[in-house]
Design a protein around this motif. Structure first.
Motif, PDB file in Angstrom:
ATOM      1  N   ASP A  66      30.688  13.395 -13.900  1.00 59.65           N
ATOM      2  CA  ASP A  66      32.055  12.983 -13.563  1.00 59.65           C
ATOM      3  C   ASP A  66      32.325  11.550 -14.017  1.00 59.65           C
ATOM      4  O   ASP A  66      33.386  11.242 -14.558  1.00 59.65           O
ATOM      5  CB  ASP A  66      32.305  13.106 -12.051  1.00 59.65           C
ATOM      6  N   THR A  67      31.348  10.683 -13.800  1.00 63.17           N
ATOM      7  CA  THR A  67      31.489   9.290 -14.208  1.00 63.17           C
ATOM      8  C   THR A  67      31.588   9.183 -15.720  1.00 63.17           C
ATOM      9  O   THR A  67      32.424   8.428 -16.251  1.00 63.17           O
ATOM     10  CB  THR A  67      30.300   8.459 -13.683  1.00 63.17           C
ATOM     11  N   MET A  68      30.772   9.928 -16.430  1.00 61.30           N
ATOM     12  CA  MET A  68      30.817   9.915 -17.893  1.00 61.30           C
ATOM     13  C   MET A  68      32.177  10.388 -18.406  1.00 61.30           C
ATOM     14  O   MET A  68      32.730   9.806 -19.345  1.00 61.30           O
ATOM     15  CB  MET A  68      29.698  10.789 -18.471  1.00 61.30           C
ATOM     16  N   GLU A  69      32.711  11.421 -17.801  1.00 61.68           N
ATOM     17  CA  GLU A  69      34.032  11.909 -18.207  1.00 61.68           C
ATOM     18  C   GLU A  69      35.091  10.830 -18.014  1.00 61.68           C
ATOM     19  O   GLU A  69      35.949  10.630 -18.879  1.00 61.68           O
ATOM     20  CB  GLU A  69      34.405  13.160 -17.417  1.00 61.68           C
ATOM     21  N   ARG A  70      35.028  10.145 -16.897  1.00 57.82           N
ATOM     22  CA  ARG A  70      35.998   9.078 -16.618  1.00 57.82           C
ATOM     23  C   ARG A  70      35.840   7.942 -17.631  1.00 57.82           C
ATOM     24  O   ARG A  70      36.840   7.409 -18.137  1.00 57.82           O
ATOM     25  CB  ARG A  70      35.809   8.560 -15.193  1.00 57.82           C
ATOM     26  N   LEU A  71      34.606   7.572 -17.920  1.00 58.29           N
ATOM     27  CA  LEU A  71      34.369   6.523 -18.906  1.00 58.29           C
ATOM     28  C   LEU A  71      34.856   6.940 -20.289  1.00 58.29           C
ATOM     29  O   LEU A  71      35.472   6.140 -21.004  1.00 58.29           O
ATOM     30  CB  LEU A  71      32.890   6.158 -18.959  1.00 58.29           C
ATOM     31  N   TYR A  77      37.257   8.949 -20.970  1.00 55.43           N
ATOM     32  CA  TYR A  77      38.719   8.877 -20.928  1.00 55.43           C
ATOM     33  C   TYR A  77      39.190   7.441 -21.135  1.00 55.43           C
ATOM     34  O   TYR A  77      40.077   7.175 -21.943  1.00 55.43           O
ATOM     35  CB  TYR A  77      39.224   9.427 -19.581  1.00 55.43           C
ATOM     36  N   LYS A  78      38.579   6.514 -20.416  1.00 60.54           N
ATOM     37  CA  LYS A  78      38.967   5.106 -20.520  1.00 60.54           C
ATOM     38  C   LYS A  78      38.704   4.567 -21.931  1.00 60.54           C
ATOM     39  O   LYS A  78      39.526   3.854 -22.501  1.00 60.54           O
ATOM     40  CB  LYS A  78      38.207   4.256 -19.500  1.00 60.54           C
ATOM     41  N   ILE A  79      37.548   4.911 -22.490  1.00 63.92           N
ATOM     42  CA  ILE A  79      37.215   4.456 -23.839  1.00 63.92           C
ATOM     43  C   ILE A  79      38.237   4.991 -24.840  1.00 63.92           C
ATOM     44  O   ILE A  79      38.697   4.249 -25.726  1.00 63.92           O
ATOM     45  CB  ILE A  79      35.781   4.882 -24.212  1.00 63.92           C
ATOM     46  N   ALA A  80      38.611   6.249 -24.694  1.00 66.35           N
ATOM     47  CA  ALA A  80      39.613   6.842 -25.597  1.00 66.35           C
ATOM     48  C   ALA A  80      40.949   6.111 -25.479  1.00 66.35           C
ATOM     49  O   ALA A  80      41.635   5.891 -26.486  1.00 66.35           O
ATOM     50  CB  ALA A  80      39.786   8.326 -25.298  1.00 66.35           C
ATOM     51  N   ARG A  81      41.326   5.716 -24.274  1.00 57.87           N
ATOM     52  CA  ARG A  81      42.575   4.971 -24.079  1.00 57.87           C
ATOM     53  C   ARG A  81      42.503   3.623 -24.798  1.00 57.87           C
ATOM     54  O   ARG A  81      43.459   3.186 -25.422  1.00 57.87           O
ATOM     55  CB  ARG A  81      42.870   4.732 -22.594  1.00 57.87           C
ATOM     56  N   MET A 132      43.793   0.025 -29.361  1.00 58.73           N
ATOM     57  CA  MET A 132      43.385  -0.814 -30.488  1.00 58.73           C
ATOM     58  C   MET A 132      44.061  -0.349 -31.777  1.00 58.73           C
ATOM     59  O   MET A 132      44.370  -1.166 -32.639  1.00 58.73           O
ATOM     60  CB  MET A 132      41.860  -0.798 -30.630  1.00 58.73           C
ATOM     61  N   LYS A 133      44.342   0.956 -31.894  1.00 53.74           N
ATOM     62  CA  LYS A 133      45.013   1.485 -33.081  1.00 53.74           C
ATOM     63  C   LYS A 133      46.512   1.194 -33.059  1.00 53.74           C
ATOM     64  O   LYS A 133      47.090   0.831 -34.077  1.00 53.74           O
ATOM     65  CB  LYS A 133      44.808   3.001 -33.184  1.00 53.74           C
ATOM     66  N   THR A 134      47.112   1.362 -31.877  1.00 53.20           N
ATOM     67  CA  THR A 134      48.581   1.292 -31.781  1.00 53.20           C
ATOM     68  C   THR A 134      49.084  -0.033 -31.244  1.00 53.20           C
ATOM     69  O   THR A 134      50.263  -0.341 -31.362  1.00 53.20           O
ATOM     70  CB  THR A 134      49.106   2.408 -30.856  1.00 53.20           C
ATOM     71  N   GLY A 135      48.213  -0.789 -30.597  1.00 53.21           N
ATOM     72  CA  GLY A 135      48.649  -2.036 -29.988  1.00 53.21           C
ATOM     73  C   GLY A 135      49.297  -1.822 -28.629  1.00 53.21           C
ATOM     74  O   GLY A 135      49.807  -2.748 -28.016  1.00 53.21           O
ATOM     75  N   VAL A 136      49.263  -0.577 -28.135  1.00 53.44           N
ATOM     76  CA  VAL A 136      49.870  -0.248 -26.834  1.00 53.44           C
ATOM     77  C   VAL A 136      48.822   0.392 -25.946  1.00 53.44           C
ATOM     78  O   VAL A 136      48.195   1.384 -26.335  1.00 53.44           O
ATOM     79  CB  VAL A 136      51.068   0.729 -27.025  1.00 53.44           C
ATOM     80  N   LEU A 137      48.665  -0.171 -24.764  1.00 59.60           N
ATOM     81  CA  LEU A 137      47.724   0.402 -23.793  1.00 59.60           C
ATOM     82  C   LEU A 137      48.498   1.322 -22.882  1.00 59.60           C
ATOM     83  O   LEU A 137      49.400   0.891 -22.170  1.00 59.60           O
ATOM     84  CB  LEU A 137      47.024  -0.695 -22.981  1.00 59.60           C
ATOM     85  N   THR A 138      48.144   2.603 -22.906  1.00 59.26           N
ATOM     86  CA  THR A 138      48.803   3.571 -22.013  1.00 59.26           C
ATOM     87  C   THR A 138      48.177   3.466 -20.634  1.00 59.26           C
ATOM     88  O   THR A 138      47.160   2.804 -20.431  1.00 59.26           O
ATOM     89  CB  THR A 138      48.637   5.003 -22.563  1.00 59.26           C
ATOM     90  N   TRP A 139      48.787   4.149 -19.696  1.00 57.32           N
ATOM     91  CA  TRP A 139      48.328   4.093 -18.295  1.00 57.32           C
ATOM     92  C   TRP A 139      46.836   4.314 -18.214  1.00 57.32           C
ATOM     93  O   TRP A 139      46.265   5.176 -18.859  1.00 57.32           O
ATOM     94  CB  TRP A 139      49.061   5.151 -17.466  1.00 57.32           C
ATOM     95  N   GLU A 140      46.216   3.499 -17.376  1.00 64.88           N
ATOM     96  CA  GLU A 140      44.768   3.616 -17.199  1.00 64.88           C
ATOM     97  C   GLU A 140      44.518   4.569 -16.084  1.00 64.88           C
ATOM     98  O   GLU A 140      43.521   4.882 -15.661  1.00 64.88           O
ATOM     99  CB  GLU A 140      44.169   2.248 -16.890  1.00 64.88           C
TER     100      GLU A 140
END
Length: 124
Positions: A100-105, A107-111, A116-124
Motif C-alpha cells: 500500500d505504501t509503495m502504491e502511494r509513493l 502515485y506521488k512520484i508520478a505526480r 516537472m514536465k508540465t510545470g503544474v503540480l496537480t493535487w497531491e
C-alpha cells in the motif's frame, strides 16, 4: 570456526553471538581445548537461521521457543509448523502495508514527474 570468523561471515557482532547463545536463540556452541567457542557447520546453520528469522521480524521470544521445540525432537513438528504459520501471517500483513505504501509513493512520484514536465503540480 572462531567467533570472530562467524561474526564476519554473518555480519553479527561477537557480543550478539554470545547473547544469542546465552538466551537460547542458538544452541550452546562447543568449546575447543583452549576454552574458545568452535562453531561447527551445524552451529553456523543455526546462526544463519536465526539471522533470517530476525530479519523477517520474528521476536526473540518466538525464536527461543522455536529452538526449544527443535531441541525436543520430531514430536514438536506440529507446534513448530504452527509457530511458523503464525509468523507467516504477520509477515503477510506487513507485506500488505508495504505494498500500500509503495502504491502511494508511486502515485506521488508520478505526480511530480508530471509536474516537472508540465510545470503544474496537480493535487497531491
Amino acid at each position: 570456526m572462531t567467533i570472530s570468523e562467524v561474526s564476519k561471515k554473518y555480519g553479527l557482532t561477537p557480543d550478539t553471538l554470545r547473547y544469542y547463545e546465552r538466551i537460547g536463540v542458538i544452541p550452546t556452541v562447543r568449546r575447543g581445548s583452549n576454552g574458545l567457542r568452535d562453531y561447527s557447520e551445524e552451529d553456523c546453520g543455526w546462526v544463519e537461521h536465526v539471522k533470517c528469522m530476525r530479519s523477517a521480524g520474528l521476536p526473540i521470544e518466538t525464536i527461543i521457543e522455536y529452538v526449544r521445540l527443535m531441541q525436543e525432537g520430531d514430536s514438536t513438528i506440529p507446534a513448530r509448523r504452527q509457530l511458523l504459520l503464525e509468523q507467516r501471517k504477520h509477515l503477510e500483513a506487513q507485506l500488505e502495508v508495504i505494498r500500500d505504501t509503495m502504491e502511494r509513493l508511486d502515485y506521488k512520484i508520478a505526480r511530480y514527474d508530471e509536474a516537472m514536465k508540465t510545470g503544474v503540480l496537480t493535487w497531491e
